[in-house]
Scaffold this motif. Structure first.
Motif, PDB file in Angstrom:
ATOM      1  N   ASP A  96       0.861  -1.183   0.000  1.00  0.00           N
ATOM      2  CA  ASP A  96       0.000   0.000   0.000  1.00  0.00           C
ATOM      3  C   ASP A  96       0.895   1.230   0.000  1.00  0.00           C
ATOM      4  N   SER A  97       0.797   2.043  -1.038  1.00  0.00           N
ATOM      5  CA  SER A  97       1.761   3.122  -1.246  1.00  0.00           C
ATOM      6  C   SER A  97       1.075   4.380  -1.762  1.00  0.00           C
ATOM      7  N   VAL A  98       1.848   5.452  -1.818  1.00  0.00           N
ATOM      8  CA  VAL A  98       1.433   6.704  -2.458  1.00  0.00           C
ATOM      9  C   VAL A  98       2.581   7.160  -3.360  1.00  0.00           C
ATOM     10  N   LEU A  99       2.249   7.561  -4.584  1.00  0.00           N
ATOM     11  CA  LEU A  99       3.231   8.139  -5.495  1.00  0.00           C
ATOM     12  C   LEU A  99       3.151   9.658  -5.407  1.00  0.00           C
ATOM     13  N   PHE A 100       4.265  10.290  -5.043  1.00  0.00           N
ATOM     14  CA  PHE A 100       4.342  11.751  -4.996  1.00  0.00           C
ATOM     15  C   PHE A 100       5.241  12.231  -6.140  1.00  0.00           C
ATOM     16  N   PHE A 101       4.760  13.186  -6.913  1.00  0.00           N
ATOM     17  CA  PHE A 101       5.472  13.685  -8.082  1.00  0.00           C
ATOM     18  C   PHE A 101       5.997  15.103  -7.823  1.00  0.00           C
TER      19      PHE A 101
END
Length: 430
Positions: A154-159
């Motif tokens: 379970d992750s979040v991609l931050f750009f």
């Protein structure tokens, strides 16, 4: 002394005038309602906890794929107090292990993060990004959730620029990658299990682990993510009122994907967290140009019946038509005539086919197929049927009849009291 007083007075008057001009400019900007069909580069995009997709631009937000913009402060009043005046990035948390965070929507402005649920700011927010997401930089460009199974955890991609910071929710650790092949994303969205990078008024679909882009991109967002004149796609199909529902077929495949078919369109019902959206059937099953009469799933295949033909598709990512199909109903199932509905129950090998006021059971393990039983039904004109762990539902117009199991449906001579289709079942409007 008089000279100093005059200077201070003049300076104060100038600052006050400048502030007034700036405030007037901001007020005028807020008053002008933007039109996303003009081609807008969004500041942030995210679904909320109810499945509505929120599109942010400046002080405004659009809720859903159609409709006008509104001031974001009407729904998230605390955001208006931040000096930035617009959202840098946003995402909806997907973390089933922590029910306190699950389905909260996070907004990032400069170096601050806001956490909302049901449009209410959570206690303790806003707070510095580093307090909630250590290792994640400030002044972000975009963010998107990535649940386990699509990402490793379970992750979040931050750009930020071409750098992508992969944040592990459980361990609170960050791995940074550089995806120079991907455009600089000003917003990002996970929608129907796919990932989209928005840039300008275009978008590019990418793989969440590698950033790989397959297919012809970029594409104009107005063809896909909003309803605009002279821009056409699946968004042209409107969800009906529940009292107007009439479905042709419904099924759940072996992967748990639940599909509803009505006329030329289909909907995915298991994706309610992303909202209910209708698309042309030919978008996935290109041979089904005239709709379907009945659908059922068996092993790793989906069977589609139209008139006197059976189409069988492999349930892979693209639903490939199996070589040699379509075949006739007689050849494939050993029956003839119009099929009103068909369904299978979990872990069974018998398809239940409804034709008029008759339900017929066909053994799919036999070659050629064998009809094992047939029973009269207490009603006719059934549109569709679905069997699951909670029993069997057979649909007739905007109502359905519920039975504990397929055998009860077959032997009961008196129909149960019909129930109305609800928005929770298939996203129709009350």
């Amino acid at each position: 002394m008089m000279l100093l007083t005059a200077l201070y007075f003049g300076l104060a008057l100038g600052l006050t005038s400048a502030a007034s001009v700036q405030l007037a400019a901001l007020t005028a900007e807020d008053a002008v309602q933007p039109d996303r069909c003009d081609g807008i580069e969004f500041d942030a995009i995210t679904p909320d906890e109810k499945g509505n997709t929120l599109f942010f631009k400046g002080a405004h937000v659009w809720k859903g794929f159609h409709g006008p913009a509104h001031l974001s402060s009407e729904s998230f009043k605390e955001l208006a107090d931040h000096p930035t005046g617009h959202v840098d990035a946003a995402f909806r948390m997907h973390n089933t292990e922590n029910v306190d965070d699950h389905d909260h929507v996070y907004f990032f402005l400069d170096d601050q993060v806001f956490s909302y649920y049901n449009q209410s700011l959570e206690n303790g927010y806003p707070k510095p990004i580093v307090d909630d997401f250590p290792g994640v930089p400030s002044h972000l460009d975009a963010a998107v959730e990535c649940p386990k199974g699509e990402c490793t955890t379970d992750s979040v991609l931050f750009f930020k620029g071409h750098d992508v910071h992969l944040y592990d929710i459980a361990t609170k650790t960050v791995k940074t990658k550089t995806w120079s092949h991907l455009p600089t994303c000003t917003s990002a969205l996970r929608w129907l299990e796919h990932y989209y990078c928005f840039h300008g008024h275009n978008f590019t679909r990418f793989h969440p682990l590698s950033g790989q882009v397959n297919g012809s991109y970029p594409k104009d967002a107005r063809h896909y993510f909003m309803t605009c004149a002279n821009f056409g796609h699946g968004g042209d199909y409107k969800v009906p009122k529940c009292s107007e529902v009439k479905i042709d077929a419904i099924t759940t495949d072996d992967t748990g994907k639940k599909y509803l078919f009505a006329g030329p369109i289909y909907m995915r019902l298991d994706t309610h967290r992303d909202g209910f959206h209708a698309f042309p059937i030919t978008r996935v099953w290109k041979e089904m140009i005239s709709g379907v009469d009945a659908v059922f799933s068996y092993t790793d295949k989906i069977y589609m019946i139209k008139d006197d033909q059976v189409f069988i598709y492999k349930s892979d990512a693209h639903y490939t038509l199996i070589e040699g199909y379509p075949k006739s109903l007689k050849e494939e199932l050993g029956i003839e005539g119009h099929v009103d509905a068909a369904f299978m129950c979990p872990n069974q090998h018998t398809v239940h086919v409804i034709q008029g006021k008759i339900i017929r059971d066909i053994d799919l393990t036999a070659t050629p197929r064998v009809m094992t039983r047939e029973f009269p039904l207490p009603f006719s004109d059934i549109d569709a049927g679905l069997c699951g762990q909670e029993g069997v539902n057979v649909f007739k117009g905007h109502q359905y009849y519920h039975y504990d199991n397929a055998f009860t449906l077959a032997v009961t001579r008196i129909a149960p009291v019909p129930e109305n289709v609800t928005p929770a079942m298939m996203g129709c409007e009350e």
